[in-house]
Design a protein around this motif. Structure first.
Motif, PDB file in Angstrom:
ATOM      1  N   ASN A 109       0.840  -1.204   0.000  1.00 26.91           N
ATOM      2  CA  ASN A 109       0.000   0.000   0.000  1.00 26.91           C
ATOM      3  C   ASN A 109       0.868   1.246   0.000  1.00 26.91           C
ATOM      4  OD1 ASN A 109      -2.548  -1.045  -0.045  1.00 26.91           O
ATOM      5  ND2 ASN A 109      -2.759  -1.127   2.200  1.00 26.91           N
ATOM      6  N   GLY A 110       0.473   2.209  -0.790  1.00 33.76           N
ATOM      7  CA  GLY A 110       1.174   3.484  -0.802  1.00 33.76           C
ATOM      8  C   GLY A 110       2.350   3.534  -1.749  1.00 33.76           C
ATOM      9  N   SER A 111       2.682   2.391  -2.356  1.00 34.22           N
ATOM     10  CA  SER A 111       3.848   2.384  -3.258  1.00 34.22           C
ATOM     11  C   SER A 111       3.535   3.100  -4.570  1.00 34.22           C
ATOM     12  CB  SER A 111       4.316   0.954  -3.522  1.00 34.22           C
ATOM     13  OG  SER A 111       3.273   0.197  -4.098  1.00 34.22           O
ATOM     14  N   GLY A 112       2.265   3.169  -4.921  1.00 31.19           N
ATOM     15  CA  GLY A 112       1.891   3.877  -6.149  1.00 31.19           C
ATOM     16  C   GLY A 112       1.247   2.969  -7.193  1.00 31.19           C
ATOM     17  N   LYS A 113       0.687   1.849  -6.760  1.00 29.61           N
ATOM     18  CA  LYS A 113       0.077   0.902  -7.714  1.00 29.61           C
ATOM     19  C   LYS A 113      -1.089   1.510  -8.480  1.00 29.61           C
ATOM     20  CE  LYS A 113      -1.016  -2.236  -4.835  1.00 29.61           C
ATOM     21  NZ  LYS A 113      -0.366  -1.690  -3.639  1.00 29.61           N
ATOM     22  N   THR A 114      -2.015   2.120  -7.726  1.00 32.34           N
ATOM     23  CA  THR A 114      -3.221   2.637  -8.370  1.00 32.34           C
ATOM     24  C   THR A 114      -2.866   3.774  -9.328  1.00 32.34           C
ATOM     25  OG1 THR A 114      -4.396   2.047  -6.356  1.00 32.34           O
ATOM     26  CG2 THR A 114      -5.554   3.466  -7.905  1.00 32.34           C
ATOM     27  N   THR A 115      -1.999   4.652  -8.866  1.00 32.46           N
ATOM     28  CA  THR A 115      -1.561   5.771  -9.706  1.00 32.46           C
ATOM     29  C   THR A 115      -0.874   5.261 -10.964  1.00 32.46           C
ATOM     30  OG1 THR A 115      -1.188   7.001  -7.662  1.00 32.46           O
ATOM     31  CG2 THR A 115      -0.209   7.906  -9.653  1.00 32.46           C
ATOM     32  N   THR A 116       0.008   4.273 -10.792  1.00 29.84           N
ATOM     33  CA  THR A 116       0.732   3.734 -11.942  1.00 29.84           C
ATOM     34  C   THR A 116      -0.231   3.039 -12.903  1.00 29.84           C
ATOM     35  OG1 THR A 116       2.701   3.440 -10.574  1.00 29.84           O
ATOM     36  CG2 THR A 116       2.650   2.242 -12.649  1.00 29.84           C
ATOM     37  N   GLU A 145     -12.410   3.536  -5.754  1.00 32.26           N
ATOM     38  CA  GLU A 145     -12.835   4.876  -6.183  1.00 32.26           C
ATOM     39  C   GLU A 145     -11.723   5.599  -6.925  1.00 32.26           C
ATOM     40  OE1 GLU A 145     -15.914   5.735  -6.220  1.00 32.26           O
ATOM     41  OE2 GLU A 145     -16.252   3.787  -5.281  1.00 32.26           O
ATOM     42  N   GLN A 146     -10.504   5.441  -6.407  1.00 35.91           N
ATOM     43  CA  GLN A 146      -9.352   6.109  -7.016  1.00 35.91           C
ATOM     44  C   GLN A 146      -9.118   5.578  -8.436  1.00 35.91           C
ATOM     45  OE1 GLN A 146      -5.962   5.547  -4.413  1.00 35.91           O
ATOM     46  NE2 GLN A 146      -4.600   6.601  -5.846  1.00 35.91           N
ATOM     47  N   LEU A 147      -9.271   4.263  -8.589  1.00 37.74           N
ATOM     48  CA  LEU A 147      -9.065   3.670  -9.920  1.00 37.74           C
ATOM     49  C   LEU A 147     -10.165   4.137 -10.875  1.00 37.74           C
ATOM     50  CD1 LEU A 147      -6.855   1.690 -10.979  1.00 37.74           C
ATOM     51  CD2 LEU A 147      -8.631  -0.056 -10.997  1.00 37.74           C
ATOM     52  N   THR A 253       8.605   4.011  -8.438  1.00 31.74           N
ATOM     53  CA  THR A 253       7.838   5.255  -8.335  1.00 31.74           C
ATOM     54  C   THR A 253       8.551   6.282  -7.454  1.00 31.74           C
ATOM     55  OG1 THR A 253       6.661   4.371  -6.436  1.00 31.74           O
ATOM     56  CG2 THR A 253       5.614   4.093  -8.583  1.00 31.74           C
ATOM     57  N   LYS A 254       8.058   7.508  -7.522  1.00 29.97           N
ATOM     58  CA  LYS A 254       8.503   8.628  -6.671  1.00 29.97           C
ATOM     59  C   LYS A 254       9.996   8.904  -6.818  1.00 29.97           C
ATOM     60  CE  LYS A 254       4.933   7.055  -3.527  1.00 29.97           C
ATOM     61  NZ  LYS A 254       4.441   6.871  -2.190  1.00 29.97           N
ATOM     62  N   PHE A 255      10.519   8.620  -7.994  1.00 29.16           N
ATOM     63  CA  PHE A 255      11.931   8.903  -8.230  1.00 29.16           C
ATOM     64  C   PHE A 255      12.185  10.411  -8.177  1.00 29.16           C
ATOM     65  CE2 PHE A 255      16.035   8.696 -10.440  1.00 29.16           C
ATOM     66  CZ  PHE A 255      16.591   7.625  -9.767  1.00 29.16           C
ATOM     67  N   ASP A 256      11.130  11.177  -8.386  1.00 29.74           N
ATOM     68  CA  ASP A 256      11.238  12.640  -8.296  1.00 29.74           C
ATOM     69  C   ASP A 256      11.435  13.108  -6.862  1.00 29.74           C
ATOM     70  OD1 ASP A 256       8.579  11.472  -8.214  1.00 29.74           O
ATOM     71  OD2 ASP A 256       7.800  13.491  -7.896  1.00 29.74           O
ATOM     72  N   ASN A 257      11.147  12.227  -5.898  1.00 28.35           N
ATOM     73  CA  ASN A 257      11.174  12.644  -4.490  1.00 28.35           C
ATOM     74  C   ASN A 257      12.342  12.080  -3.709  1.00 28.35           C
ATOM     75  OD1 ASN A 257       9.020  14.300  -4.319  1.00 28.35           O
ATOM     76  ND2 ASN A 257       7.562  12.733  -3.672  1.00 28.35           N
ATOM     77  N   VAL A 278       9.780   4.131 -14.700  1.00 24.74           N
ATOM     78  CA  VAL A 278      10.108   4.986 -13.555  1.00 24.74           C
ATOM     79  C   VAL A 278       9.016   6.038 -13.422  1.00 24.74           C
ATOM     80  CG1 VAL A 278      11.792   6.592 -12.592  1.00 24.74           C
ATOM     81  CG2 VAL A 278      12.577   4.641 -13.915  1.00 24.74           C
ATOM     82  N   GLY A 279       8.533   6.234 -12.194  1.00 26.13           N
ATOM     83  CA  GLY A 279       7.542   7.281 -11.925  1.00 26.13           C
ATOM     84  C   GLY A 279       8.261   8.548 -11.502  1.00 26.13           C
ATOM     85  N   LEU A 280       7.973   9.643 -12.205  1.00 27.76           N
ATOM     86  CA  LEU A 280       8.684  10.898 -11.950  1.00 27.76           C
ATOM     87  C   LEU A 280       7.725  12.015 -11.550  1.00 27.76           C
ATOM     88  CD1 LEU A 280      11.138  10.642 -14.977  1.00 27.76           C
ATOM     89  CD2 LEU A 280      11.816  10.576 -12.575  1.00 27.76           C
ATOM     90  N   GLY A 281       6.591  11.643 -10.954  1.00 30.73           N
ATOM     91  CA  GLY A 281       5.623  12.648 -10.527  1.00 30.73           C
ATOM     92  C   GLY A 281       4.238  12.036 -10.461  1.00 30.73           C
ATOM     93  N   GLU A 282       3.251  12.875 -10.126  1.00 33.44           N
ATOM     94  CA  GLU A 282       1.898  12.350  -9.919  1.00 33.44           C
ATOM     95  C   GLU A 282       1.010  12.473 -11.150  1.00 33.44           C
ATOM     96  OE1 GLU A 282       0.472  12.752  -5.587  1.00 33.44           O
ATOM     97  OE2 GLU A 282       1.608  14.594  -5.964  1.00 33.44           O
ATOM     98  N   GLY A 283       1.484  13.163 -12.166  1.00 33.95           N
ATOM     99  CA  GLY A 283       0.657  13.402 -13.353  1.00 33.95           C
ATOM    100  C   GLY A 283       0.658  12.218 -14.308  1.00 33.95           C
TER     101      GLY A 283
END
Ligand code: GDP
Length: 301
Positions: A109-116, A145-147, A253-257, A278-283
């Protein structure tokens, strides 16, 4: 889309800055080796790999009679690229030849699955693929809901059931929907709760069995989503997940952070898993195919 190098730079990864500064025009002294060692360890490359890289670089320095720091830069870049490329499928595009191709996203949880999942669905749709998402994290109502929100933005259908329903049944439904509608790709978002770990692993195994029953080749890709900020602390979890499902790649994910940019070397060296994205942001555009050469060039630019 902006290219990977530009995104990496814009992400302002401080680690890449600190490593590239070490390779100045100054002569190679003991300080150089101390700075390099510190920077690699702080960057989460890992102690053993750091020592190996330094030993190899020292050998090259003697062999080529190198005296300036900057002259070691290309040699060091070569060492990093070959370590990354030693892992099969490092940076390879997804194999979506099966129809439908099921991509399973796993991770805590929180790793960024849904966003990815949402970013990937949107990108694949943009490439002309017919995509369905399966809300198989039925444990967290918010994940469904997020998905759905990502699906709404991307114009991608989301197959979902009520919270707490059987995730394998959701995946089954999504395969039926894909077959009926001629969809090319299914992206299945799964649960990542850690506190009931063994149940989660059973749940993932069951999802894998359902897919295999409907699609003999099994899932096209099993992507483990790892948070770069967590660094090597996420490795034990990754190994646990890999026991439930054979992982075909990592989304970092969150390589930008993160200031632990060396995590990419550790993933290759310790986990021996290929980084695919690689995830470089939330967009929606902030998901990039991982390119080992571009990464290292940007790192040492
Ligand atoms: P899940 O629990 O694994 O499904 O994780 P989520 O997809 O809900 O993501 C958790 C948080 O991380 C959310 O606030 C996301 O916006 C954020 N996130 C995901 N990927 C990235 C990324 O590459 N960069 C940044 N900065 N944030 C991200």
């Amino acid at each position: 889309f902006k290219n990977f190098a530009e995104k990496l730079k814009n992400a302002g990864n401080k680690w890449t800055q600190s490593v590239s500064n070490i390779f100045s025009d100054d002569p190679v002294t003991d300080d150089f080796w101390d700075e390099l060692e510190e920077s690699l360890i702080l960057g989460d490359v890992g102690v053993d790999t750091t020592e190996e890289l330094i030993t190899e670089l020292k050998r090259i320095m003697v062999e080529r009679r190198i005296t300036k720091r900057g002259e070691l830069k290309a040699e060091f870049a070569g060492l990093l690229v070959s370590r990354l490329e030693a892992v099969p499928k490092m940076g390879a595009p997804l194999d979506l030849s099966a129809k439908p191709s099921v991509i399973i996203m796993i991770g805590v949880n929180g790793s960024g699955k849904t966003t990815t999942s949402g970013k990937l669905a949107s990108q694949l749709k943009g490439e002309g693929k017919r995509v369905i998402m399966a809300a198989a994290d039925t444990f967290r109502a918010a994940a469904i809901e997020q998905l759905k929100a990502w699906g709404g933005r991307a114009g991608v259908r989301v197959v979902a059931q009520a919270p707490e329903s059987d995730p394998a049944a959701v995946v089954y439904d999504s395969i039926m929907a894909a077959k009926a509608s001629g969809a090319d790709v299914i992206i299945a978002d799964t649960a990542g709760r850690l506190h009931t770990k063994s149940n989660l692993m059973e749940e993932l195994s069951k999802i894998a069995r359902v897919i295999k029953r409907e699609i003999p080749e099994g899932p096209a890709e099993v992507l483990i989503v790892l948070d770069a900020v967590t660094g090597q602390n996420g490795f034990i979890q990754a190994e646990t997940f890999a026991k439930a499902m054979p992982v075909t790649g990592v989304v970092l994910t969150k390589f930008d952070n993160t200031s632990k940019g060396g995590i990419v070397i550790a993933i290759a060296d310790r986990l021996k898993m290929p980084i695919r994205y690689v995830g470089l942001g939330e967009g929606v555009d902030d998901l990039q195919l991982f390119e080992p050469k571009t990464f290292v060039e940007t790192l040492l630019d």
